[in-house]
Design a protein around this motif. Structure first.
Motif, short mmCIF file in Angstrom:
data_model
loop_
_atom_site.label_atom_id
_atom_site.label_comp_id
_atom_site.label_asym_id
_atom_site.label_seq_id
_atom_site.Cartn_x
_atom_site.Cartn_y
_atom_site.Cartn_z
N ARG A 135 -2.31 1.71 -5.65
CA ARG A 135 -3.29 0.95 -4.89
C ARG A 135 -3.98 1.82 -3.83
NH1 ARG A 135 -4.40 -4.53 -3.65
NH2 ARG A 135 -2.46 -5.42 -4.44
N SER A 136 -3.22 2.34 -2.87
CA SER A 136 -3.82 3.06 -1.75
C SER A 136 -4.52 4.34 -2.19
CB SER A 136 -2.76 3.37 -0.69
OG SER A 136 -1.64 4.04 -1.26
N TYR A 159 -7.85 3.43 -3.73
CA TYR A 159 -8.83 3.07 -2.72
C TYR A 159 -9.38 4.32 -2.04
CZ TYR A 159 -7.08 -1.77 -3.09
OH TYR A 159 -6.73 -3.03 -3.55
N TRP A 208 -12.55 0.95 2.47
CA TRP A 208 -12.80 2.11 1.61
C TRP A 208 -14.23 2.14 1.05
CZ3 TRP A 208 -9.10 -1.62 0.92
CH2 TRP A 208 -9.35 -2.58 -0.06
N LEU A 223 -4.14 -0.93 5.87
CA LEU A 223 -3.73 -1.62 4.64
C LEU A 223 -2.50 -2.51 4.81
CD1 LEU A 223 -4.36 1.18 1.98
CD2 LEU A 223 -5.83 -0.75 2.61
N PRO A 257 -0.48 9.32 1.82
CA PRO A 257 -0.40 7.85 1.77
C PRO A 257 -0.36 7.19 3.15
CG PRO A 257 1.04 8.80 0.12
CD PRO A 257 0.51 9.95 0.92
N ILE A 263 -3.77 7.26 4.72
CA ILE A 263 -4.66 6.30 4.04
C ILE A 263 -4.38 4.89 4.55
CG2 ILE A 263 -5.25 5.27 1.82
CD1 ILE A 263 -4.47 7.96 0.51
N ILE A 264 -3.11 4.54 4.63
CA ILE A 264 -2.70 3.22 5.11
C ILE A 264 -3.23 3.00 6.53
CG2 ILE A 264 -0.72 1.81 5.81
CD1 ILE A 264 0.81 3.15 3.44
N PRO A 306 0.78 -1.25 0.00
CA PRO A 306 0.00 0.00 0.00
C PRO A 306 0.80 1.29 0.00
CG PRO A 306 -0.17 -1.13 2.12
CD PRO A 306 0.48 -2.09 1.17
N SER A 307 2.14 1.23 0.14
CA SER A 307 2.90 2.46 -0.03
C SER A 307 2.88 2.91 -1.49
CB SER A 307 4.35 2.26 0.43
OG SER A 307 5.09 1.45 -0.49
#
Length: 388
Positions: free
Chosen positions: A273-274, A277, A372, A347, A338, A341-342, A268-269
């Motif tokens: 992807r992140s 989402y 999400w 994530l 990011p 979000i993680i 997810p970094s």
């Protein structure tokens, strides 16, 4: 002049499709890495052809893994367990070319403070939501996903006689006067000696019609089944597969823009992807709050930088308030760095398996606990709207 119908088409593919075989192996490796080391840095790519699988990419992890064992378990779970398929998970050659992540990337991403973690790469991500379905997804892609999911489930239960793992579905919706199904196309791999008429009858009566009825849609649609008349050679033996080659299937079926970055095999970094989402989360909550019937959010990042470079919104003429006010709401309520979000979506320690998302889409999934997809910002959005 002839009146042309207003049509839109989306497609989906089954877990036995060669590209999806690669996505699943890559995500199964990601799951295994994160299970032992949540700070793993994973960018895993796979390539497959007849009785051969190549695993490559960059992985930095404390996890001690047998990549070949993970891959074979995935292949056998999909159903590639016979030599006659031209791809047998028990015996196919598997080559491992994984190396460590570049230190040049790591220095921009690694940080002790989550809020300061930089994006793993530059790029732009899109999120979309629509009132067209209960899960705020476009109808064509939701239908296409359900068709191949239903066919795969029936195959694994032994009810879809003569079927093999590789399948595709394509759905065309007619929006001319209301919403109805215009055409359904399915191509399903099958054994050599089958009754093709019975095979087609089963697909039409036991897969297509029940799926249409489940959405309370018409069953008098046009349909095509294995248009070439034969689909014995399929899967990796029939076509090469690559990780990340089905990004439209993974997202919104072409109804929204695509940032171009794939999801599978990436920790997810990687904001492909992140960030995607998070963009879906923003779009879905805004639409659920009634601010638009259709809404798309774009987020862009620079490698090593935590804050987005830009955020854009498009309501396609369906907005109930000005786009500028919607942007104010996004900036006020959603932290799109990011690291945050993680943290918000857990994530690196997910409640779901990334492999489960590698088939049938990453969004609008009632069968997977995707944070999400939660509508936990609707009340906050409505409260803020009153102040604007």
């Amino acid at each position: 002049m002839e009146k042309w119908k207003i049509l839109f088409t989306s497609e989906s593919v089954s877990e036995g499709h060669p590209d999806k075989v690669c996505d699943q192996v890559a995500d199964a490796i990601l799951d295994a890495c994160l299970k032992e080391d949540p700070m793993s840095r994973v960018a895993c790519e796979c390539f497959t052809t007849s009785d051969y699988l190549l695993i490559g990419g960059e992985i930095t992890t404390k996890a001690k893994l047998n990549y070949e064992k993970i891959a074979r378990e995935v292949l056998l779970d999909i159903g590639y367990d016979k030599d006659e398929y031209g791809f047998n998970g028990n015996t196919c050659k598997i080559e491992n070319k994984i190396k460590c992540q570049s230190p040049d990337i790591a220095q921009g991403v690694d940080n002790e403070r989550m809020e300061d973690i930089g994006a793993g790469d530059q790029g732009m991500m899109f999120g979309y939501a629509s009132t067209e379905t209960e899960n705020y997804m476009p109808l064509p892609i939701v239908l296409a996903h359900k068709l191949v999911r239903s066919a795969t489930l029936l195959r694994k239960e032994g009810k879809f006689k003569g079927s093999r793992p590789d399948m595709k579905a394509q759905v065309t919706i007619d929006y001319t006067d209301g919403i109805r199904i215009d055409t359904i196309l399915m191509s399903c791999q099958h054994d050599e000696n089958i009754s093709f008429e019975e095979f087609k009858r089963f697909i039409h009566e036991e897969i297509m019609i029940p799926v249409a009825k489940s959405f309370h849609l018409n069953t008098d649609f046009n349909y095509l089944i294995n248009p070439t008349g034969r689909f014995v050679l399929g899967g990796p033996a029939g076509d090469t597969g690559l990780t990340g080659r089905k990004i439209i299937v993974d997202t919104y079926g072409g109804r929204a823009c695509s940032g171009g970055g794939a999801f599978s095999g990436k920790d997810p970094s990687k904001v492909d992807r992140s960030g995607s989402y998070a963009a879906r989360y923003v779009a879905k909550n805004l639409v659920a709050a009634g601010l638009a019937k259709r809404l798309q959010v774009q987020i862009s990042y620079a490698i090593g930088v935590s804050k987005p470079i830009s955020i854009a919104v498009d309501t396609f003429g369906t907005g109930k308030i000005a786009d500028s006010k919607i942007l104010t709401i996004i900036h006020e309520l959603f932290d799109l760095r990011p690291g945050k979000i993680i943290e918000k979506f857990s994530l690196t320690k997910p409640t779901f398996a990334y492999r489960d998302l590698s088939n049938y889409g990453h969004f609008g999934r009632p069968d997977v606990d995707c944070p999400w997809e939660k509508l936990d910002q609707v009340n906050n959005i409505l409260a803020l709207v009153k102040k604007l």
